[in-house]
Design a protein around this motif. Structure first.
Motif, PDB file in Angstrom:
ATOM      1  N   LEU A 410       0.830  -1.203   0.000  1.00  0.00           N
ATOM      2  CA  LEU A 410       0.000   0.000   0.000  1.00  0.00           C
ATOM      3  C   LEU A 410       0.866   1.255   0.000  1.00  0.00           C
ATOM      4  N   THR A 411       1.869   1.293   0.846  1.00  0.00           N
ATOM      5  CA  THR A 411       2.731   2.484   0.912  1.00  0.00           C
ATOM      6  C   THR A 411       3.669   2.577  -0.286  1.00  0.00           C
ATOM      7  N   ASP A 412       3.940   1.457  -0.942  1.00  0.00           N
ATOM      8  CA  ASP A 412       4.697   1.503  -2.194  1.00  0.00           C
ATOM      9  C   ASP A 412       3.872   2.143  -3.308  1.00  0.00           C
ATOM     10  N   LEU A 413       2.581   1.831  -3.335  1.00  0.00           N
ATOM     11  CA  LEU A 413       1.703   2.341  -4.387  1.00  0.00           C
ATOM     12  C   LEU A 413       1.389   3.821  -4.180  1.00  0.00           C
ATOM     13  N   PHE A 414       1.363   4.258  -2.931  1.00  0.00           N
ATOM     14  CA  PHE A 414       1.084   5.656  -2.600  1.00  0.00           C
ATOM     15  C   PHE A 414       2.230   6.157  -1.727  1.00  0.00           C
ATOM     16  N   TYR A 482     -12.324   3.897   5.189  1.00  0.00           N
ATOM     17  CA  TYR A 482     -13.119   4.887   4.475  1.00  0.00           C
ATOM     18  C   TYR A 482     -12.254   6.054   3.993  1.00  0.00           C
ATOM     19  N   ASP A 483     -11.218   6.403   4.740  1.00  0.00           N
ATOM     20  CA  ASP A 483     -10.310   7.449   4.269  1.00  0.00           C
ATOM     21  C   ASP A 483      -9.485   6.988   3.072  1.00  0.00           C
ATOM     22  N   LEU A 484      -9.243   5.689   2.979  1.00  0.00           N
ATOM     23  CA  LEU A 484      -8.392   5.139   1.927  1.00  0.00           C
ATOM     24  C   LEU A 484      -9.176   4.616   0.722  1.00  0.00           C
ATOM     25  N   TYR A 485     -10.465   4.387   0.889  1.00  0.00           N
ATOM     26  CA  TYR A 485     -11.187   3.569  -0.090  1.00  0.00           C
ATOM     27  C   TYR A 485     -11.129   4.145  -1.504  1.00  0.00           C
ATOM     28  N   ASP A 486     -11.360   5.438  -1.669  1.00  0.00           N
ATOM     29  CA  ASP A 486     -11.350   6.006  -3.020  1.00  0.00           C
ATOM     30  C   ASP A 486     -10.009   5.779  -3.713  1.00  0.00           C
ATOM     31  N   TYR A 487      -8.934   5.873  -2.953  1.00  0.00           N
ATOM     32  CA  TYR A 487      -7.597   5.723  -3.529  1.00  0.00           C
ATOM     33  C   TYR A 487      -7.306   4.270  -3.908  1.00  0.00           C
ATOM     34  N   ILE A 488      -7.621   3.338  -3.002  1.00  0.00           N
ATOM     35  CA  ILE A 488      -7.314   1.942  -3.306  1.00  0.00           C
ATOM     36  C   ILE A 488      -8.244   1.393  -4.372  1.00  0.00           C
ATOM     37  N   CYS A 489      -9.472   1.907  -4.429  1.00  0.00           N
ATOM     38  CA  CYS A 489     -10.388   1.484  -5.492  1.00  0.00           C
ATOM     39  C   CYS A 489      -9.875   1.973  -6.842  1.00  0.00           C
ATOM     40  N   ASP A 490      -9.357   3.194  -6.881  1.00  0.00           N
ATOM     41  CA  ASP A 490      -8.835   3.759  -8.121  1.00  0.00           C
ATOM     42  C   ASP A 490      -7.610   2.988  -8.596  1.00  0.00           C
ATOM     43  N   ILE A 491      -6.679   2.676  -7.669  1.00  0.00           N
ATOM     44  CA  ILE A 491      -5.468   1.965  -8.095  1.00  0.00           C
ATOM     45  C   ILE A 491      -5.803   0.536  -8.509  1.00  0.00           C
ATOM     46  N   LYS A 492      -6.765  -0.079  -7.842  1.00  0.00           N
ATOM     47  CA  LYS A 492      -7.180  -1.433  -8.237  1.00  0.00           C
ATOM     48  C   LYS A 492      -7.749  -1.413  -9.657  1.00  0.00           C
ATOM     49  N   ARG A 515     -10.848  -6.249 -24.094  1.00  0.00           N
ATOM     50  CA  ARG A 515     -10.101  -5.475 -25.076  1.00  0.00           C
ATOM     51  C   ARG A 515     -10.417  -3.979 -24.955  1.00  0.00           C
ATOM     52  N   MET A 516      -9.400  -3.176 -25.245  1.00  0.00           N
ATOM     53  CA  MET A 516      -9.623  -1.748 -25.339  1.00  0.00           C
ATOM     54  C   MET A 516     -10.348  -1.494 -26.664  1.00  0.00           C
ATOM     55  N   ASN A 517     -11.492  -0.835 -26.606  1.00  0.00           N
ATOM     56  CA  ASN A 517     -12.245  -0.601 -27.831  1.00  0.00           C
ATOM     57  C   ASN A 517     -12.725   0.839 -27.874  1.00  0.00           C
ATOM     58  N   ASP A 518     -13.481   1.135 -28.915  1.00  0.00           N
ATOM     59  CA  ASP A 518     -13.931   2.511 -29.113  1.00  0.00           C
ATOM     60  C   ASP A 518     -15.133   2.876 -28.262  1.00  0.00           C
ATOM     61  N   ASP A 519     -15.719   1.914 -27.563  1.00  0.00           N
ATOM     62  CA  ASP A 519     -16.893   2.191 -26.734  1.00  0.00           C
ATOM     63  C   ASP A 519     -16.754   1.494 -25.381  1.00  0.00           C
ATOM     64  N   PRO A 520     -15.788   1.948 -24.569  1.00  0.00           N
ATOM     65  CA  PRO A 520     -15.537   1.258 -23.294  1.00  0.00           C
ATOM     66  C   PRO A 520     -16.588   1.586 -22.249  1.00  0.00           C
ATOM     67  N   GLU A 521     -16.632   0.746 -21.225  1.00  0.00           N
ATOM     68  CA  GLU A 521     -17.466   1.037 -20.065  1.00  0.00           C
ATOM     69  C   GLU A 521     -16.908   2.275 -19.356  1.00  0.00           C
ATOM     70  N   PRO A 522     -17.750   2.992 -18.597  1.00  0.00           N
ATOM     71  CA  PRO A 522     -17.255   4.202 -17.907  1.00  0.00           C
ATOM     72  C   PRO A 522     -16.089   3.932 -16.967  1.00  0.00           C
ATOM     73  N   TRP A 523     -16.038   2.725 -16.380  1.00  0.00           N
ATOM     74  CA  TRP A 523     -14.950   2.435 -15.460  1.00  0.00           C
ATOM     75  C   TRP A 523     -13.656   2.091 -16.183  1.00  0.00           C
ATOM     76  N   GLY A 524     -13.688   2.050 -17.515  1.00  0.00           N
ATOM     77  CA  GLY A 524     -12.511   1.662 -18.278  1.00  0.00           C
ATOM     78  C   GLY A 524     -11.629   2.819 -18.710  1.00  0.00           C
ATOM     79  N   PHE A 525     -11.950   4.032 -18.277  1.00  0.00           N
ATOM     80  CA  PHE A 525     -11.121   5.167 -18.673  1.00  0.00           C
ATOM     81  C   PHE A 525     -11.280   6.263 -17.627  1.00  0.00           C
ATOM     82  N   ARG A 526     -10.289   7.165 -17.586  1.00  0.00           N
ATOM     83  CA  ARG A 526     -10.352   8.294 -16.674  1.00  0.00           C
ATOM     84  C   ARG A 526     -11.431   9.236 -17.171  1.00  0.00           C
ATOM     85  N   GLY A 527     -12.446   9.465 -16.369  1.00  0.00           N
ATOM     86  CA  GLY A 527     -13.615  10.186 -16.844  1.00  0.00           C
ATOM     87  C   GLY A 527     -13.648  11.640 -16.424  1.00  0.00           C
TER      88      GLY A 527
END
Length: 723
Positions: A410-414, A482-492, A515-527
């Motif tokens: 965890l501390t290596d990733l952040f 709860y303080d960490l969740y947004d960060y660890i969810c994002d890195i996962k 596969r990476m495609n032209d119509d990805p799910e919302p969770w598949g790219f930085r929105g």
């Protein structure tokens, strides 16, 4: 000077060590601050500086007195600090709109601090950071400079409060990047050093020039305009909020502190932003306090860390600072072992991190919710006994306990603003290598085995992140989670996408390698708007910590000319030799397109393109609208029916450094359009069966299909498409 922590001997100042709550964003709760005092007492720290930027009555409405309810909270907080032997320093920031020459303004400032003094507070701080440097007309008539105005008011308040033992002053030029022209020649700092009363300490942050242009002296007015716009928002940059040559300093040297001490005529107190994260909502820092040699300790008035906005993830930042403060320059008081690669005899960041994580693990494993349990229990219909599943029923879910290795990961990733942890750095290096050598995954070469081995190792590292996430999500202490969740969810999520991408490069498919495609799910790219803006910017990310960050390469496609003949031949020969450690055991039969790429036959007019990047030519796409001359050239017998359906021949090749398939797809698309315009009804290509890279390319285009051609050598396949 007294040693860090504890009470100072009579007649001396104790070394200030502790935490400043000085970030932009939601302030900590009263309960969290009380918990902080307990930790500071336990770890040997002695000071808390109250300076949350979003406490209205600290900064924006500094003139307003606290209500009875607010007063009760501050009284309780000051009492809690006193119980834990922590010095509570109340800071106020009047610089946004104070008129220094107006006696009523100075009286309002004194009245506000008198109120806080009635709450039991005995230590104070005046902060003049992030404010306009242009004085109003009244102040210009009364004071010869901005520094004289600040010093006059600060000295007056200091005397009014009875010259408290601890009184901190934060200058407007709080780091070297803001000093004109530099620290040693700054008229502002010289005025502060000469005129500020000697009992007042000065806050400072560190060393080195800032990389942001807005922080340069010549852009001072632009910097202020930016700040005044941003302070109304949650995400005002914290690297513009506190004092040193760099606001978020990578390293702090003894020489830089000696220089500023000489100008200020006193040892500065470091306001350290190394763990601050309010300038980027996607980052959090849990690496150890480091790159501050213990030789600094006798040359400083103290060190206060201004850490992450989130309270609970600051465990490592504060714990390791406490370990550093206990060290001495010669290491005689340090009980921390030193690694071979570390030069400081008194302090080892890695050992300090291990000590902090060992203690932090116990907090993760202790529940913060009464009655909570890792073991799920169910009551049956008859009386509330524990549920026991039958032989053929699902077993009870039991969460795996969090481990020390999970926290290290965890501390290596952040880690820290200027460096990733070892595991995170390795993951970036491996992903970069796998991407740059992706051609090896589709071609049987000497590099193929290495690619697959490293891909498996990368996959294992990604799985470790997922497992860490799962165990962390099941930890009993939910407040930390709860303080960490947004960060660890994002890195996962990010690691999962990288894992799927590498599997796709290796030819795997299925749900685990979407596969990476032209119509990805919302969770598949930085929105969001931020993600859209980043994708539009050229070379975004060139400030990343990764030593060789993948850059957004700009490719250009243009028409082929005769002067390109030699470069096309060079690429053709280079790609023939890719992966060949030695000459083939027997001559290979030529492809129809070989004579086209080798320049023995010229491509048809308007049917040849070349691809270029910032290095030079890196690919080509050539075509003959009538393929019969090529067949005649290599004496290949091709039936008339083939030429009827696919009269045209195409060949395409790109160098391995082109890891993005998009340029090649655009090039072949343009070429097919030109061939169609010539009146051709179809096009085909020939490939060697062992050329997995190009076979995969044509297959993924979707339009090219295997085509049967009688008499074709067995190691050659043909693919064609109708136009």
């Amino acid at each position: 000077m007294a040693a860090p922590g504890g009470r100072a001997p009579a007649g001396t100042k104790r070394f200030i060590s502790g935490v400043v709550e000085g970030f932009y964003g939601r302030p900590w709760t009263m309960e969290q601050r009380t918990e902080l005092f307990e930790r500071e007492q336990k770890w040997g720290l002695n000071t808390y500086l109250y300076a949350p930027k979003d406490d209205y009555k600290h900064r924006m409405y500094w003139r307003d007195l606290y209500t009875a309810e607010e007063a009760g909270q501050l009284i309780a907080l000051i009492s809690a600090a006193e119980r834990h032997d922590v010095e509570f320093v109340y800071a106020i920031s009047p610089g946004l709109d104070i008129t220094f020459s107006n006696p009523k303004e100075v009286a309002a400032l004194k009245r506000k601090l008198d109120q806080v003094r009635q709450f039991g507070c005995r230590s104070f701080s005046l902060l003049f950071d992030d404010i306009a440097t242009e004085m109003c007309a009244a102040d210009k008539r009364a004071f010869s400079s901005f520094a004289h105005a600040q010093v006059a008011v600060t000295n007056a308040v200091y005397r009014h409060l009875g010259e408290p033992e601890t009184f901190l002053f934060c200058p407007t030029d709080y780091c070297a990047a803001f000093c004109t022209p530099n620290v040693s020649q700054s008229s502002y700092l010289h005025t502060v050093g000469e005129k500020l009363l000697p009992g007042i300490d000065v806050l400072w942050t560190g060393e080195a020039a800032l990389t942001q242009d807005l922080t340069q002296p010549q852009h001072r007015s632009q910097r202020f305009r930016f700040i005044t716009q941003a302070t109304s928002s949650f995400f005002c940059l914290s690297y513009l909020c506190c004092p040193g040559p760099k606001v978020v300093s990578h390293k702090i040297s003894v020489e830089s502190i000696e220089e500023v001490s000489s100008v200020l005529k006193r040892a500065p107190v470091i306001w350290d932003n190394i763990h601050a994260n309010d300038y980027d909502p996607q980052r959090i820092f849990m690496g150890p306090f480091k790159d501050r040699p213990t030789e600094l300790i006798p040359k400083l008035g103290g060190v206060l860390t201004n850490p992450n906005c989130e309270f609970y993830p600051n465990f490592v930042a504060i714990h390791t600072l406490a370990t550093w403060c206990k060290a001495s320059a010669d290491g005689s008081k340090s009980n921390v072992e030193r690694g071979d690669e570390e030069q400081d005899p008194g302090y080892s960041p890695q050992r300090a991190l291990s000590l902090a994580l060992t203690d932090w693990l116990q907090e993760f494993l202790s529940t913060d919710q009464p009655g909570a349990s890792l073991q799920k229990e169910r009551s049956d219909d008859t009386g509330g006994s524990s549920y026991v599943p039958g032989l053929e029923e699902n077993p009870l879910y039991t969460a795996e306990p969090l481990t020390l290795d999970d926290l290290r990961l965890l501390t290596d990733l952040f880690h820290l603003p200027y460096e990733h942890g070892p595991t995170a750095g390795t993951m970036l290096q491996e992903l970069d290598w796998l991407k740059r050598h992706s051609w090896a995954a589709a071609a049987e070469t000497d590099t193929t085995a290495e690619w697959r081995c490293r891909a498996q190792q990368f996959d294992a590292m990604c799985e470790a992140v997922v497992q860490m996430f799962n165990r962390l999500s099941n930890a009993p202490n939910r407040s930390i989670l709860y303080d960490l969740y947004d960060y660890i969810c994002d890195i996962k999520s990010g690691v999962g996408l990288a894992q799927a991408y590498v599997k796709t490069l290796g030819g795997e498919s299925g749900p685990s390698a979407q596969r990476m495609n032209d119509d990805p799910e919302p969770w598949g790219f930085r929105g969001g708007l931020s993600g859209e803006i980043q994708r539009m910017l050229p070379c975004h990310g060139n400030r990343d910590l990764f030593r060789h960050p993948p850059m957004t390469v700009v490719y250009s496609i243009r028409q082929y000319s005769t002067k390109d003949k030699l470069e096309v031949l060079r690429i053709f020969r280079e790609m023939q030799s890719v992966g060949e450690g030695k000459a083939p055991p027997m001559p290979q039969p030529p492809l129809l397109c070989d004579c086209l790429a080798a320049g023995e036959i010229s491509p048809s007019p308007q049917c040849a393109l070349v691809l270029e990047d910032d290095i030079g030519m890196c690919g080509y796409a050539l075509a003959l609208t009538d393929a019969k001359p090529a067949a005649t050239k290599i004496q290949r017998a091709v039936s008339a029916s083939v030429f009827k359906d696919f009269p045209s021949l195409v060949t395409i090749q790109v160098l391995p450094r082109v890891t993005d398939p998009s340029p090649a797809k655009r090039m072949i698309g343009q070429l097919l359009s030109s061939i169609r315009s010539s009146g051709s009804r179809g096009v085909f290509c020939e490939l060697r069966r062992d050329d997995r890279r190009m076979c995969d390319f044509y297959t993924k285009l979707g339009s090219f299909k295997p085509t049967q051609i009688a008499g074709l050598p067995k190691d050659i396949i043909a693919m064609g498409t109708s136009l």
